[in-house]
Scaffold this active site. Structure first.
Site, mmCIF file in Angstrom:
data_model
loop_
_atom_site.group_PDB
_atom_site.id
_atom_site.type_symbol
_atom_site.label_atom_id
_atom_site.label_comp_id
_atom_site.label_asym_id
_atom_site.label_seq_id
_atom_site.Cartn_x
_atom_site.Cartn_y
_atom_site.Cartn_z
ATOM 1 N N ASP A 16 -3.198 4.493 12.170
ATOM 2 C CA ASP A 16 -2.454 4.980 10.638
ATOM 3 C C ASP A 16 -3.520 6.281 11.041
ATOM 4 O OD1 ASP A 16 -1.494 3.029 9.211
ATOM 5 O OD2 ASP A 16 -3.094 2.804 8.089
ATOM 6 N N GLY A 42 0.419 -0.494 9.247
ATOM 7 C CA GLY A 42 1.592 -1.042 8.822
ATOM 8 C C GLY A 42 2.020 -1.450 8.343
ATOM 9 N N ASN A 46 -0.877 -4.920 8.390
ATOM 10 C CA ASN A 46 -1.547 -4.778 6.690
ATOM 11 C C ASN A 46 -1.580 -6.702 6.340
ATOM 12 O OD1 ASN A 46 -2.187 -1.974 7.800
ATOM 13 N ND2 ASN A 46 -1.131 -1.630 5.622
ATOM 14 N N GLU A 137 9.354 -0.605 5.569
ATOM 15 C CA GLU A 137 9.685 -0.469 6.795
ATOM 16 C C GLU A 137 9.704 -0.915 7.904
ATOM 17 O OE1 GLU A 137 4.824 2.043 5.684
ATOM 18 O OE2 GLU A 137 4.792 0.298 7.274
ATOM 19 N N THR A 197 3.054 -4.297 -9.563
ATOM 20 C CA THR A 197 1.717 -3.234 -9.961
ATOM 21 C C THR A 197 1.916 -2.104 -10.724
ATOM 22 O OG1 THR A 197 1.356 -2.559 -7.848
ATOM 23 C CG2 THR A 197 0.990 -4.645 -7.835
ATOM 24 N N GLY A 199 -1.580 -0.562 -10.915
ATOM 25 C CA GLY A 199 -2.753 0.238 -10.629
ATOM 26 C C GLY A 199 -3.423 -0.665 -11.678
ATOM 27 N N GLY A 202 -3.722 -3.622 -14.206
ATOM 28 C CA GLY A 202 -3.019 -4.646 -13.218
ATOM 29 C C GLY A 202 -2.009 -4.725 -12.772
ATOM 30 N N GLY A 229 -1.990 -3.029 -1.809
ATOM 31 C CA GLY A 229 -1.017 -2.925 -1.978
ATOM 32 C C GLY A 229 -0.626 -4.183 -0.933
ATOM 33 N N ASP A 230 -1.412 -3.998 0.410
ATOM 34 C CA ASP A 230 -0.294 -4.933 1.610
ATOM 35 C C ASP A 230 -1.154 -6.032 1.561
ATOM 36 O OD1 ASP A 230 1.123 -2.791 2.126
ATOM 37 O OD2 ASP A 230 -0.237 -2.286 3.808
#
Length: 279
Positions: A16, A42, A46, A137, A197, A199, A202, A229-230
């Site tokens: 990153d 990645g 992650n 990905e 999700t 944000g 919740g 998120g990961d």
């Protein structure tokens, strides 16, 4: 999670390159005053690092290049407690994600897949008691192959948003997306089990389009949303694959996501899973 879950994460491993700036640039605009940070990332890496720190027994299936970045990414995963013996070293360079993060923690990301596009499953065996978590990905052909080969619990983080083949939709025990990805993949409205999700609002869990569980967001200080998120995906997969009730698993995953948001790194420091389970 009474005993450590056996979890294999199949996915991307990236370096990153993150520019932290006051705000995100508009199209064609240059924003100055940024600070460059170079760290492990990645979505696959992650999630593997987060799952290992949460206490799962994790192996990573992915690929890096024959370069210094590849050796560095292996070392970072090893340090997180991830088994990297199934990480392949290929001719393509290690993947790179170019990220801009603003003062509010929002981000823009462009990914150069490199070796991530060449991962294969030759010689890989999945046990019946082994959960598997994948993301998008990597190639969709690889995700389809997983749907055919995985014997145990199979979770897919459908990010970045792409249409999922019928075989993946039918096989996945869990599909995880954010609200934007949910809107971009209409087939998820009727999928077997989907976590979404929202944000600050919740998360919710749906079965065949019917909401069966929800959890509020946990208030936190926003430093970086890149790995949140990961971390959520890792925690939710651990919870549901281990038999934790849906409401509890969703609440724990939201707590883990909040802890990740408060950490500036894409692979945040986390406590073990039990620390995030509501009492």
């Amino acid at each position: 999670m009474p005993t450590p879950l056996l979890l294999t994460v199949v996915g991307s491993i990236n370096v990153d390159l993150t520019a932290r700036a006051g705000r995100l640039p508009q199209a064609g605009e240059t924003v100055g005053g940024g600070r460059l940070v170079r760290e492990a990332g990645g979505k696959g890496a992650n999630q593997a690092a987060a799952a290992a720190r949460l206490g799962a027994s994790v192996r990573m299936i992915g690929a890096v290049g024959p370069d210094a970045d590849g050796a560095w990414m292996r070392a970072e995963l090893d340090a997180a407690g991830v088994d990297t013996t199934s990480v392949q070293t290929l001719d393509e360079p290690t993947g790179v994600a170019l990220i801009v993060v603003d003062r509010e923690g929002e981000n823009q990301i462009a990914v150069c897949e490199g070796a991530n596009g060449e991962i294969d499953l030759a010689g890989v065996v999945f046990a019946a008691d082994e959960a598997v978590l994948a993301q998008l990905e990597i190639s969709m052909n690889l995700v389809e192959a997983l749907a055919a080969q995985v014997q145990g619990y199979f979770a897919v983080n459908a990010a970045p948003a792409r249409d999922l083949p019928e075989a993946v939709l039918e096989r996945a025990d869990l599909i995880i997306v954010n609200e934007t990805e949910y809107a971009l993949i209409p087939a998820l409205r009727t999928a077997r089990r989907v976590a979404v999700t929202y944000g600050a609002d919740g998360a919710r869990l749906f079965e065949s389009g019917v909401e069966i569980a929800s959890a509020p967001a946990v208030e936190t200080t926003v430093e970086n949303t890149v790995g949140a998120g990961d971390a959520f995906c890792a925690a939710l997969t651990i919870g549901l694959a281990s038999g934790v009730p849906a409401d509890t698993a969703l609440a724990a995953a939201c707590a883990v996501g909040a802890a990740a948001v408060a950490d500036p790194r894409s692979q945040p420091a986390l406590s073990t899973y039990g620390a995030y389970v509501p009492r």
